[in-house]
Scaffold this active site. Sequence first.
Site, mmCIF file in Angstrom:
data_model
loop_
_atom_site.group_PDB
_atom_site.id
_atom_site.type_symbol
_atom_site.label_atom_id
_atom_site.label_comp_id
_atom_site.label_asym_id
_atom_site.label_seq_id
_atom_site.Cartn_x
_atom_site.Cartn_y
_atom_site.Cartn_z
ATOM 1 N N ARG A 42 0.824 -1.223 0.000
ATOM 2 C CA ARG A 42 0.000 0.000 0.000
ATOM 3 C C ARG A 42 0.857 1.272 0.000
ATOM 4 O O ARG A 42 0.476 2.277 -0.583
ATOM 5 C CB ARG A 42 -0.928 -0.041 1.224
ATOM 6 C CG ARG A 42 -1.946 1.070 1.292
ATOM 7 C CD ARG A 42 -2.983 0.743 2.356
ATOM 8 N NE ARG A 42 -3.590 1.919 2.942
ATOM 9 C CZ ARG A 42 -4.731 2.464 2.535
ATOM 10 N NH1 ARG A 42 -5.375 1.937 1.520
ATOM 11 N NH2 ARG A 42 -5.214 3.517 3.131
ATOM 12 N N ILE A 68 -7.344 8.556 -0.456
ATOM 13 C CA ILE A 68 -7.519 7.124 -0.630
ATOM 14 C C ILE A 68 -8.238 6.649 0.634
ATOM 15 O O ILE A 68 -7.882 7.033 1.740
ATOM 16 C CB ILE A 68 -6.148 6.447 -0.829
ATOM 17 C CG1 ILE A 68 -6.249 4.945 -0.889
ATOM 18 C CG2 ILE A 68 -5.164 6.834 0.238
ATOM 19 C CD1 ILE A 68 -4.900 4.332 -1.282
ATOM 20 N N SER A 69 -9.293 5.851 0.480
ATOM 21 C CA SER A 69 -10.095 5.413 1.626
ATOM 22 C C SER A 69 -9.266 4.551 2.570
ATOM 23 O O SER A 69 -8.267 3.956 2.171
ATOM 24 C CB SER A 69 -11.292 4.599 1.157
ATOM 25 O OG SER A 69 -12.061 5.319 0.239
ATOM 26 N N ALA A 70 -9.710 4.470 3.830
ATOM 27 C CA ALA A 70 -9.063 3.588 4.798
ATOM 28 C C ALA A 70 -9.115 2.145 4.263
ATOM 29 O O ALA A 70 -10.069 1.770 3.592
ATOM 30 C CB ALA A 70 -9.787 3.679 6.133
#
Length: 223
Positions: A42, A68-70
């Site tokens: 990531r 960017i989402s969790a």
Amino acid sequence: MSMNMGGRARDALKTRRRFMERLRGLGVNDPKVLKAFATVPRHLFMSEALRDRAYKETPIPIGEGQTISAPGVVANMTMALELTGTERVLEIGTGSGYQAAILGLLASHVVSIERIPKLATRARSALDQFGITNVTLFLGDGTLGRPDLAPYDRIVVTAGGPEVPRVLLDQLAPDGMLVGPFGPRRAQKLTRYWRGKKAGSFRREVIGECDFVDLIGQNGWRG
Ligand code: SAH
């Protein structure tokens, strides 16, 4: 040469292990999805200054006012797509390219559309660095989809729009499914639409509450 693992490698392993435990704790229980999250680094998909936050359960700025989402959100959304490995997937909102990489591991081919040129360029280089070859990126308004490459078995919208764009539903294959956040700003419902065999028939199911960045385009919010 020492047989002991270096401190840094050991820390990285610990971080990843904790990352997987956290995802499991958030209800991510599909082994294939967990494996994809263990495989994609990531941190490659964010700026170096923010990399120490890469494996925490938090959204992260990726530039141009986008985030960017969790990881738990990305994972649950990915699980909702019920991928078996044979699907052609359309993603709206490439952003960092992280979810595209995950989808690339779980599906046969991914087409992803981003409207901001800088983000699309960065995503391409992160995906190349990761070495994934079944993700095709396009620059443009994803609320129009890519009818020339339709139909898609799955469509995932990763930005929040006022309602589901009808043109996207029309690009689904029979039995295809679309997942995305729709509704008012700051309070969308994560929704899943299944296409029936009969023309124009869809089943709708709300799977959660969420708060995504704006889906901006002809069939989204006006920018
Ligand atoms: N899936 C991404 C999430 C990024 S946030 C990731 O893994 O990083 C959502 C992204 O959607 C932003 O980059 C935003 O620029 C993009 N977006 C918003 N409206 C769009 C549209 N109409 N077409 C394509 N991309 C759009």
